[in-house]
Enzyme design. Sequence first.
Site, short mmCIF file in Angstrom:
data_model
loop_
_atom_site.label_atom_id
_atom_site.label_comp_id
_atom_site.label_asym_id
_atom_site.label_seq_id
_atom_site.Cartn_x
_atom_site.Cartn_y
_atom_site.Cartn_z
N PRO A 1 -4.80 1.10 18.69
CA PRO A 1 -4.55 0.53 17.36
C PRO A 1 -4.55 1.53 16.21
O PRO A 1 -4.20 1.16 15.09
CB PRO A 1 -5.70 -0.47 17.19
CG PRO A 1 -6.78 0.01 18.10
CD PRO A 1 -6.09 0.66 19.26
N HIS B 1 0.84 -1.20 0.00
CA HIS B 1 0.00 0.00 0.00
C HIS B 1 0.88 1.25 0.00
O HIS B 1 1.72 1.42 0.87
CB HIS B 1 -0.93 0.01 1.23
CG HIS B 1 -2.16 -0.82 1.03
ND1 HIS B 1 -3.36 -0.52 1.59
CD2 HIS B 1 -2.35 -1.95 0.31
CE1 HIS B 1 -4.26 -1.43 1.22
NE2 HIS B 1 -3.66 -2.31 0.46
N LYS C 1 0.67 0.27 15.11
CA LYS C 1 2.06 0.14 15.52
C LYS C 1 2.36 -1.09 16.40
O LYS C 1 3.53 -1.45 16.59
CB LYS C 1 2.51 1.39 16.28
CG LYS C 1 2.70 2.60 15.38
CD LYS C 1 3.96 2.48 14.55
CE LYS C 1 4.09 3.54 13.50
NZ LYS C 1 4.02 3.03 12.13
N TYR D 1 3.96 6.78 9.99
CA TYR D 1 3.10 5.65 9.63
C TYR D 1 3.90 4.52 8.98
O TYR D 1 3.69 3.35 9.26
CB TYR D 1 1.97 6.10 8.70
CG TYR D 1 0.84 5.10 8.58
CD1 TYR D 1 -0.30 5.21 9.36
CD2 TYR D 1 0.93 4.01 7.71
CE1 TYR D 1 -1.33 4.28 9.27
CE2 TYR D 1 -0.09 3.07 7.61
CZ TYR D 1 -1.21 3.22 8.40
OH TYR D 1 -2.23 2.29 8.31
N TYR E 1 -9.14 6.32 6.91
CA TYR E 1 -9.29 6.75 8.30
C TYR E 1 -10.25 7.94 8.31
O TYR E 1 -9.93 8.99 7.74
CB TYR E 1 -7.93 7.19 8.88
CG TYR E 1 -6.96 6.06 9.15
CD1 TYR E 1 -6.19 5.51 8.12
CD2 TYR E 1 -6.82 5.54 10.43
CE1 TYR E 1 -5.29 4.48 8.37
CE2 TYR E 1 -5.92 4.50 10.70
CZ TYR E 1 -5.17 3.97 9.67
OH TYR E 1 -4.28 2.95 9.92
C1 PHB Z 1 -6.43 -3.69 10.68
O1 PHB Z 1 -6.51 -3.98 9.46
O2 PHB Z 1 -6.78 -4.51 11.54
C2 PHB Z 1 -5.94 -2.36 11.09
C3 PHB Z 1 -5.42 -1.50 10.13
C4 PHB Z 1 -4.96 -0.25 10.51
C5 PHB Z 1 -5.03 0.14 11.83
C6 PHB Z 1 -5.53 -0.71 12.79
C7 PHB Z 1 -5.99 -1.98 12.42
O3 PHB Z 1 -4.61 1.38 12.16
#
Ligand code: PHB
Length: 390
Positions: free
Chosen positions: A293, A72, A297, A385, A201
Amino acid sequence: MRTTVGIIGAGPAGLLLARLLHRAGIDSVVLESRDRAHVEQRQRAGVLEQGTVDALRAAGAGERMDREGLRHDGIELRFDGRRHRVDFPGRTGGRSVTVYAQTEVCKDLIALQLAEGGPLLFEAEALGVEGAESDRPRVRFRRQGTEDELECRYVVGCDGFWGVARKAFPASVTRVFERSYPYAWLGILADVAPSHDELVYARHDRGFALLSLRSPSVSRLYLQVPAATRAEEWTDDRTWTELESRFETRDGWTLRRGPVTQKSVTPMRSFVHEPMRHGRLFLAGDAAHIVPPTGAKGLNLAVGDAITLARALAYEKETDSAALLDAYSATCLRRVWQAERFSYDLTTLLHRAPGATAFDARLQLARLERIASSRAAETDLAEAYTGLWA
Ligand code: PHB
Ligand code: APR
């Protein structure tokens, strides 16, 4: 039983550490309280930083990840009905992330360990660590109803947030830094192609939402919910409708619905246990630190600890010098606190706190606007990130 390095816990931290030690000619035994099926089925995160991908490859554990993992090159920030893409390689000199689920990383490492590595004992529950300050620390454990002892040169607690290793640190040497958040994540897994090809997000007045994926045909979605929420409170229809409102855009983007195959609630917490070493006992991964989450990280930190410790143990074996082992805690904590900072910033940028005022909401929008309009601010996000170490 005896070994050089006794490892408690077969999550990513314990499994990668065992693998790296095996490659360095250092023997270990891994004790895992749950059975193999449980460890391989747990739904966890799924975003690997470049450094994590490189480390898995170097450990000879990258074959399936290279085939099935999805590269990605950006994420989308969604706010105020707008969409803003953050271009990772463009902002970081070429870095990206790989979407490959943590459970798949664990499956790959378990298969390798059982085929080539030292003992990996499932349903072997560590009860406590003794003699951390002595030359021969020991792990007491129970397996098939019988108690036994594993005598080691070093013990590593990779036993997650609820583990026992941390308890062997005397209170006089320990400091704990903690923050819980007044909200949680409701996560669903759905058999439907992701509605967008990158992670989204979303900041919305109703709360945060995240669109992620497990494969080209499986979506992973999250919704901010109040801290004490039970997953049963959210029917599939209510969940999709709420996701739709939070992802809404002015350009008519639509969310694809599909059969929900799993639903669960994850609490949000920041936690750091200092130091990460006492005598011959080390902590790695969630046993020593938790991040919310939002920044993806947790897994990457666990991998960072495992690499740092494996390198330090190999260095000691080769040179007889404990210099890297002595530096382990401070080395890891520098990275951990950067991840704590980033995860906290991203969490408070995107979530609606109970009691948040209109002023707070405007500030969040101004922070997002800043990222969307300033190359420097966007670069800061992209660097953190994609990885705080390269
Ligand atoms: C996930 O795909 O579980 C996931 C992806 C990004 C995040 C947290 C969880 O920031
Ligand atoms: N004895 C043996 N094993 C134990 C014990 C015990 N007393 N207590 C816990 N365990 C095992 C758990 O069953 C689990 O398999 O330790 C393992 C810890 O693994 P994780 O929780 O996955 O922790 P870690 O390897 O540090 O990986 C961190 O996991 O929680 C996610 O977001 C987090 O992605 C991050 C990653």
